[in-house]
Design a protein around this motif. Structure first.
Motif, PDB file in Angstrom:
ATOM      1  N   ALA A 133      52.482  43.273 -46.982  1.00  0.00           N
ATOM      2  CA  ALA A 133      53.759  42.814 -46.446  1.00  0.00           C
ATOM      3  C   ALA A 133      54.231  41.538 -47.136  1.00  0.00           C
ATOM      4  O   ALA A 133      55.420  41.213 -47.093  1.00  0.00           O
ATOM      5  CB  ALA A 133      53.635  42.573 -44.946  1.00  0.00           C
ATOM      6  N   GLY A 134      53.311  40.804 -47.747  1.00  0.00           N
ATOM      7  CA  GLY A 134      53.682  39.553 -48.401  1.00  0.00           C
ATOM      8  C   GLY A 134      52.500  38.915 -49.097  1.00  0.00           C
ATOM      9  O   GLY A 134      51.394  39.464 -49.095  1.00  0.00           O
ATOM     10  N   LEU A 135      52.757  37.756 -49.676  1.00  0.00           N
ATOM     11  CA  LEU A 135      51.737  36.996 -50.383  1.00  0.00           C
ATOM     12  C   LEU A 135      51.765  35.541 -49.934  1.00  0.00           C
ATOM     13  O   LEU A 135      52.829  35.006 -49.609  1.00  0.00           O
ATOM     14  CB  LEU A 135      51.982  37.016 -51.901  1.00  0.00           C
ATOM     15  CG  LEU A 135      51.872  38.333 -52.629  1.00  0.00           C
ATOM     16  CD1 LEU A 135      52.298  38.162 -54.083  1.00  0.00           C
ATOM     17  CD2 LEU A 135      50.459  38.884 -52.550  1.00  0.00           C
ATOM     18  N   ILE A 136      50.597  34.916 -49.954  1.00  0.00           N
ATOM     19  CA  ILE A 136      50.460  33.474 -49.776  1.00  0.00           C
ATOM     20  C   ILE A 136      49.620  32.979 -50.940  1.00  0.00           C
ATOM     21  O   ILE A 136      48.546  33.510 -51.207  1.00  0.00           O
ATOM     22  CB  ILE A 136      49.755  33.124 -48.452  1.00  0.00           C
ATOM     23  CG1 ILE A 136      50.590  33.576 -47.257  1.00  0.00           C
ATOM     24  CG2 ILE A 136      49.478  31.624 -48.386  1.00  0.00           C
ATOM     25  CD1 ILE A 136      49.895  33.378 -45.932  1.00  0.00           C
ATOM     26  N   ILE A 137      50.134  31.969 -51.620  1.00  0.00           N
ATOM     27  CA  ILE A 137      49.449  31.404 -52.773  1.00  0.00           C
ATOM     28  C   ILE A 137      49.236  29.910 -52.523  1.00  0.00           C
ATOM     29  O   ILE A 137      50.173  29.213 -52.120  1.00  0.00           O
ATOM     30  CB  ILE A 137      50.259  31.618 -54.066  1.00  0.00           C
ATOM     31  CG1 ILE A 137      50.508  33.118 -54.295  1.00  0.00           C
ATOM     32  CG2 ILE A 137      49.556  30.979 -55.269  1.00  0.00           C
ATOM     33  CD1 ILE A 137      51.554  33.426 -55.347  1.00  0.00           C
ATOM     34  N   ILE A 138      48.025  29.454 -52.731  1.00  0.00           N
ATOM     35  CA  ILE A 138      47.753  28.015 -52.732  1.00  0.00           C
ATOM     36  C   ILE A 138      47.631  27.641 -54.206  1.00  0.00           C
ATOM     37  O   ILE A 138      46.711  28.074 -54.900  1.00  0.00           O
ATOM     38  CB  ILE A 138      46.461  27.651 -51.975  1.00  0.00           C
ATOM     39  CG1 ILE A 138      46.523  28.145 -50.524  1.00  0.00           C
ATOM     40  CG2 ILE A 138      46.251  26.130 -52.015  1.00  0.00           C
ATOM     41  CD1 ILE A 138      45.225  27.961 -49.745  1.00  0.00           C
ATOM     42  N   LYS A 139      48.592  26.858 -54.677  1.00  0.00           N
ATOM     43  CA  LYS A 139      48.677  26.521 -56.098  1.00  0.00           C
ATOM     44  C   LYS A 139      48.716  25.009 -56.282  1.00  0.00           C
ATOM     45  O   LYS A 139      48.661  24.263 -55.303  1.00  0.00           O
ATOM     46  CB  LYS A 139      49.909  27.182 -56.722  1.00  0.00           C
ATOM     47  CG  LYS A 139      51.221  26.696 -56.132  1.00  0.00           C
ATOM     48  CD  LYS A 139      52.394  27.422 -56.744  1.00  0.00           C
ATOM     49  CE  LYS A 139      53.705  26.719 -56.398  1.00  0.00           C
ATOM     50  NZ  LYS A 139      54.826  27.252 -57.151  1.00  0.00           N
ATOM     51  N   LYS A 140      48.811  24.579 -57.532  1.00  0.00           N
ATOM     52  CA  LYS A 140      48.847  23.148 -57.873  1.00  0.00           C
ATOM     53  C   LYS A 140      47.755  22.386 -57.131  1.00  0.00           C
ATOM     54  O   LYS A 140      47.988  21.343 -56.530  1.00  0.00           O
ATOM     55  CB  LYS A 140      50.224  22.557 -57.604  1.00  0.00           C
ATOM     56  CG  LYS A 140      51.309  23.159 -58.482  1.00  0.00           C
ATOM     57  CD  LYS A 140      52.634  22.477 -58.280  1.00  0.00           C
ATOM     58  CE  LYS A 140      53.683  23.108 -59.173  1.00  0.00           C
ATOM     59  NZ  LYS A 140      55.020  22.566 -58.892  1.00  0.00           N
ATOM     60  N   ILE A 141      46.565  22.945 -57.193  1.00  0.00           N
ATOM     61  CA  ILE A 141      45.423  22.373 -56.482  1.00  0.00           C
ATOM     62  C   ILE A 141      44.894  21.147 -57.215  1.00  0.00           C
ATOM     63  O   ILE A 141      44.690  21.180 -58.429  1.00  0.00           O
ATOM     64  CB  ILE A 141      44.309  23.424 -56.318  1.00  0.00           C
ATOM     65  CG1 ILE A 141      44.794  24.568 -55.409  1.00  0.00           C
ATOM     66  CG2 ILE A 141      43.028  22.794 -55.774  1.00  0.00           C
ATOM     67  CD1 ILE A 141      43.863  25.757 -55.354  1.00  0.00           C
ATOM     68  N   ASN A 142      44.676  20.086 -56.466  1.00  0.00           N
ATOM     69  CA  ASN A 142      44.033  18.883 -56.984  1.00  0.00           C
ATOM     70  C   ASN A 142      42.793  18.656 -56.126  1.00  0.00           C
ATOM     71  O   ASN A 142      42.901  18.244 -54.967  1.00  0.00           O
ATOM     72  CB  ASN A 142      44.978  17.680 -56.913  1.00  0.00           C
ATOM     73  CG  ASN A 142      44.354  16.417 -57.458  1.00  0.00           C
ATOM     74  OD1 ASN A 142      43.138  16.207 -57.391  1.00  0.00           O
ATOM     75  ND2 ASN A 142      45.186  15.550 -58.014  1.00  0.00           N
ATOM     76  N   TRP A 143      41.621  18.939 -56.679  1.00  0.00           N
ATOM     77  CA  TRP A 143      40.385  18.827 -55.901  1.00  0.00           C
ATOM     78  C   TRP A 143      39.967  17.372 -55.686  1.00  0.00           C
ATOM     79  O   TRP A 143      39.215  17.084 -54.761  1.00  0.00           O
ATOM     80  CB  TRP A 143      39.261  19.647 -56.523  1.00  0.00           C
ATOM     81  CG  TRP A 143      39.465  21.110 -56.288  1.00  0.00           C
ATOM     82  CD1 TRP A 143      39.765  22.064 -57.212  1.00  0.00           C
ATOM     83  CD2 TRP A 143      39.429  21.785 -55.027  1.00  0.00           C
ATOM     84  NE1 TRP A 143      39.918  23.290 -56.612  1.00  0.00           N
ATOM     85  CE2 TRP A 143      39.715  23.146 -55.261  1.00  0.00           C
ATOM     86  CE3 TRP A 143      39.198  21.384 -53.715  1.00  0.00           C
ATOM     87  CZ2 TRP A 143      39.759  24.104 -54.248  1.00  0.00           C
ATOM     88  CZ3 TRP A 143      39.238  22.333 -52.701  1.00  0.00           C
ATOM     89  CH2 TRP A 143      39.516  23.670 -52.975  1.00  0.00           C
ATOM     90  N   GLU A 144      40.449  16.462 -56.532  1.00  0.00           N
ATOM     91  CA  GLU A 144      40.132  15.040 -56.310  1.00  0.00           C
ATOM     92  C   GLU A 144      40.795  14.533 -55.035  1.00  0.00           C
ATOM     93  O   GLU A 144      40.185  13.812 -54.255  1.00  0.00           O
ATOM     94  CB  GLU A 144      40.561  14.205 -57.510  1.00  0.00           C
ATOM     95  CG  GLU A 144      39.668  14.385 -58.714  1.00  0.00           C
ATOM     96  CD  GLU A 144      40.079  13.494 -59.870  1.00  0.00           C
ATOM     97  OE1 GLU A 144      40.678  12.433 -59.640  1.00  0.00           O
ATOM     98  OE2 GLU A 144      39.782  13.876 -61.014  1.00  0.00           O
TER      99      GLU A 144
END
Length: 178
Positions: A78-89
């Motif tokens: 039905a859709g997408l969820i994206i977690i992007k531009k990740i900064n682990w610091e």
């Protein structure tokens, strides 16, 4: 897998390729402005197979997380969820999301972002999430507000849609309060 009564939030699998491609193609006009790259990578079942493999590798390396929203009644994406531009610091990520027009206005995306935020804080270890949306994208702004994201500021010339001039975008943030 994250479950609700109506949908599951899943890691995409190869068997989801047909449904993912169909959802993207069916919503071409809705997605072309804010999801042009994802849309271009899902124009056929073969494209979606490659996309799913690419996203599996990104999920494993924790460089980006892509989840499908799957209808529990018919197993359709039905859709997408994206977690992007990740900064682990700084333990920060940005949400991008889209939902098929046939599932709009059911509250699914608000519920899905709330559940994914909780998962991101509790399981993945994020401390802050952002949503960046154009002020005319009322649905996306409402999702941010319903999920307790707070408006922070307008980002000037933040995003340039295909064949358009740069747009100012609204920045919303949610912090891990636990």
């Amino acid at each position: 897998m994250i479950k609700s009564n109506s949908f599951h939030i899943i890691t995409l699998e190869q068997e989801d390729a047909k449904s993912l491609s169909a959802m993207m193609v069916m919503n071409f006009d809705n997605f072309k402005r804010y999801f042009p790259i994802t849309l271009s990578k899902n124009q056929s079942i073969e494209d979606s197979i490659k996309y799913i493999e690419e996203k599996r590798i990104e999920n494993q390396s924790k460089s980006e997380f892509t989840f499908g929203i799957k209808d529990v009644l018919n197993e359709k994406i039905a859709g997408l969820i994206i977690i992007k531009k990740i900064n682990w610091e700084t333990k920060q990520g940005e949400f991008a999301y889209c939902i098929s027009s046939e599932y709009e206005n059911k509250g699914w995306m608000s519920e899905a972002i709330a559940l994914t935020s909780k998962y991101g804080f509790d399981v993945l270890g994020f401390e802050k999430f952002q949503i960046i949306a154009h002020k005319t994208n009322i649905g996306s702004c409402k999702v941010a507000e319903k999920c307790d994201f707070k408006w922070k500021k307008t980002l000037l010339n933040e995003y340039t849609p295909p064949e358009e001039l740069p747009l100012d975008m609204e920045l919303y943030e949610l912090y891990n309060e636990r």
